[in-house]
Design an enzyme around this catalytic site. Structure first.
Site, PDB file in Angstrom:
ATOM      1  N   GLY A 152       3.370  21.552 -22.612  1.00  0.00           N
ATOM      2  CA  GLY A 152       4.235  22.124 -22.310  1.00  0.00           C
ATOM      3  C   GLY A 152       5.916  22.064 -22.003  1.00  0.00           C
ATOM      4  CB  ILE A 154       6.397  20.321 -17.608  1.00  0.00           C
ATOM      5  CG1 ILE A 154       7.621  22.178 -16.827  1.00  0.00           C
ATOM      6  CG2 ILE A 154       6.987  19.362 -16.202  1.00  0.00           C
ATOM      7  CD1 ILE A 154       7.400  22.569 -15.319  1.00  0.00           C
ATOM      8  CB  THR A 194       4.422  18.840 -10.825  1.00  0.00           C
ATOM      9  OG1 THR A 194       3.717  18.426 -12.190  1.00  0.00           O
ATOM     10  CG2 THR A 194       4.511  16.736 -10.617  1.00  0.00           C
ATOM     11  NE  ARG A 244       2.232  28.190  -9.214  1.00  0.00           N
ATOM     12  CZ  ARG A 244       3.899  27.758  -9.429  1.00  0.00           C
ATOM     13  NH1 ARG A 244       4.038  26.557  -9.559  1.00  0.00           N
ATOM     14  NH2 ARG A 244       4.566  29.137 -10.634  1.00  0.00           N
ATOM     15  CD  GLU A 265       2.254  24.314  -2.837  1.00  0.00           C
ATOM     16  OE1 GLU A 265       3.472  25.403  -2.635  1.00  0.00           O
ATOM     17  OE2 GLU A 265       1.902  24.139  -3.708  1.00  0.00           O
ATOM     18  CG  HIS A 278       5.626  24.320  -4.765  1.00  0.00           C
ATOM     19  ND1 HIS A 278       4.835  25.032  -5.183  1.00  0.00           N
ATOM     20  CD2 HIS A 278       6.573  23.815  -5.796  1.00  0.00           C
ATOM     21  CE1 HIS A 278       4.768  25.476  -6.083  1.00  0.00           C
ATOM     22  NE2 HIS A 278       5.508  25.215  -6.947  1.00  0.00           N
ATOM     23  CB  ALA A 317       7.973  19.945  -9.490  1.00  0.00           C
TER      24      ALA A 317
HETATM   25  C1  GLV Z   1       7.999  26.250  -9.615  1.00  0.00           C
HETATM   26  O1  GLV Z   1       6.505  25.833  -8.640  1.00  0.00           O
HETATM   27  C2  GLV Z   1       7.648  27.205 -10.921  1.00  0.00           C
HETATM   28  O2  GLV Z   1       6.953  27.977 -10.795  1.00  0.00           O
HETATM   29  O3  GLV Z   1       9.221  27.771 -10.879  1.00  0.00           O
END
Ligand code: GLV
Length: 328
Positions: free
Chosen positions: A156, A158, A237, A239, A268, A287, A289
């Site tokens: 996607g 990212i 990065t 979930r 988490e 968490h 990123a």
């Molecule tokens: C971060 O984890 C997001 O979903 O933006």
């Protein structure tokens, strides 16, 4: 006319708060540790809009406590914290913040790839523990990143930016995604793999970028980790719930994979006693990123734009359930 009310579940978005205060009465949860679901239910009252973080669980109990709720501005691209069906049937619009964080997340993915391969955190931890006493590189020998194979699961926004960066490292990139992306294959030279097994089997770095859904929860378990090469690294990065943490620990201890770099964990925050934290070949970050200063601010601004547009009946930058309108 009474002013609309907005509840923000965190105090750390001063610019977004100011923008909202131009139009609305704004109630802010003042603790960095956001409200529990029970506290949110107590507080939400007659709010028309809710500004949330991606870790706030928003379900039917919250909706039921908020008879005036029209829109949720979720400051995240992930939407696994939101109950879609419940919102849609009550006419509540759900929004998120895509198209902003892919570069920050891709930068962080590469920070983790480089960090785990070249043992950056390990060396730093050793120095702080007083263990670097003389020149000897042998305890710190890392693995090359350039020229290796990167496997991307989920091409996607990212995943695509990660692939772009990989070309600067002369990496071969193979990917698995819900839909094949021939245009990106042409543009970036990435290779489609028809199954996950191929990606796991051929990659030196496996980087996860699929969203958390019922289909992807627990997607990387013992059998998937066993399909990776012993010299390969897992990067997560997306979930934490996409990976089975016990299987990961066992495979790392058994040397079945070389290491893991995780920006997300299950649960988490990860407990300080978690066995993963005892392993030298693991990096864990909290968490973050997407969390460059610039991107953090831009995501909050987009959450505000979604809220303002929804409350004015205008098109929202990113609405996830536009069909909810007809249930208002
Ligand atoms: C971060 O984890 C997001 O979903 O933006």
């Amino acid at each position: 006319m009474t002013r609309h009310k907005v509840l923000m579940t965190r105090p750390y978005h001063p610019e977004a708060r100011k923008l909202l205060e131009n139009h609305y009465e704004v109630d802010v949860w003042e603790e960095h540790l956001g409200p529990t679901k029970g506290e949110l239910i107590q507080r939400i009252g007659d709010a028309h809009a809710l500004f949330t973080e991606g870790v706030d669980t928003i379900d039917e109990e919250v909706y039921d406590a908020a008879p005036n709720l029209e829109v949720i501005g979720n400051r995240a691209v992930g939407t696994d914290n939101l109950d879609f069906l419940g919102a849609t049937k009550r006419g509540i619009l759900l929004t998120n913040t895509p198209g902003i964080l892919q570069n920050a997340c891709a930068d962080m993915t590469f920070a983790l790839i480089l960090g785990i391969a070249r043992r950056v955190s390990f060396g730093d931890r050793e120095i702080r523990a007083g263990k670097w006493r003389y020149f000897d590189q042998t305890p710190y020998l890392g693995t090359n990143v350039f020229g290796k194979t990167l496997g991307i699961v989920g091409l996607g926004g990212i995943g695509t930016q990660v692939a772009r960066r990989a070309s600067g490292f002369d990496m071969r990139v193979i990917y698995q995604s819900r839909t094949r992306k021939p245009e990106l294959e042409k543009e970036l030279g990435v290779e489609w793999a028809s199954d996950l097994r191929t990606v796991l089997h051929e990659s030196d770095f496996v980087s996860l970028h699929m969203p958390l859904t019922p289909d992807t929860e627990g997607m990387i378990g013992r059998s998937e980790l066993n399909q990776m090469k012993p010299e390969a690294f897992l990067i997560n990065t997306t979930r934490g719930k996409t990976v089975d943490p016990t299987a990961l620990y066992d495979c790392l201890v058994a040397g079945e994979i070389a290491g893991a770099a995780l920006d997300v964990t299950d649960p988490e925050p990860i407990s300080v006693d978690d066995p993963l934290l005892t392993l030298p070949n693991v990096i864990i970050t909290p968490h973050v990123a997407s969390s460059s200063k610039e991107t953090f601010r831009a995501m909050a601004e987009m959450a505000v734009k979604n809220i303002v547009a929804a409350l004015n009946g205008l098109p929202m930058p990113s609405c996830l359930n536009p069909e909810a309108i007809k249930n208002r």
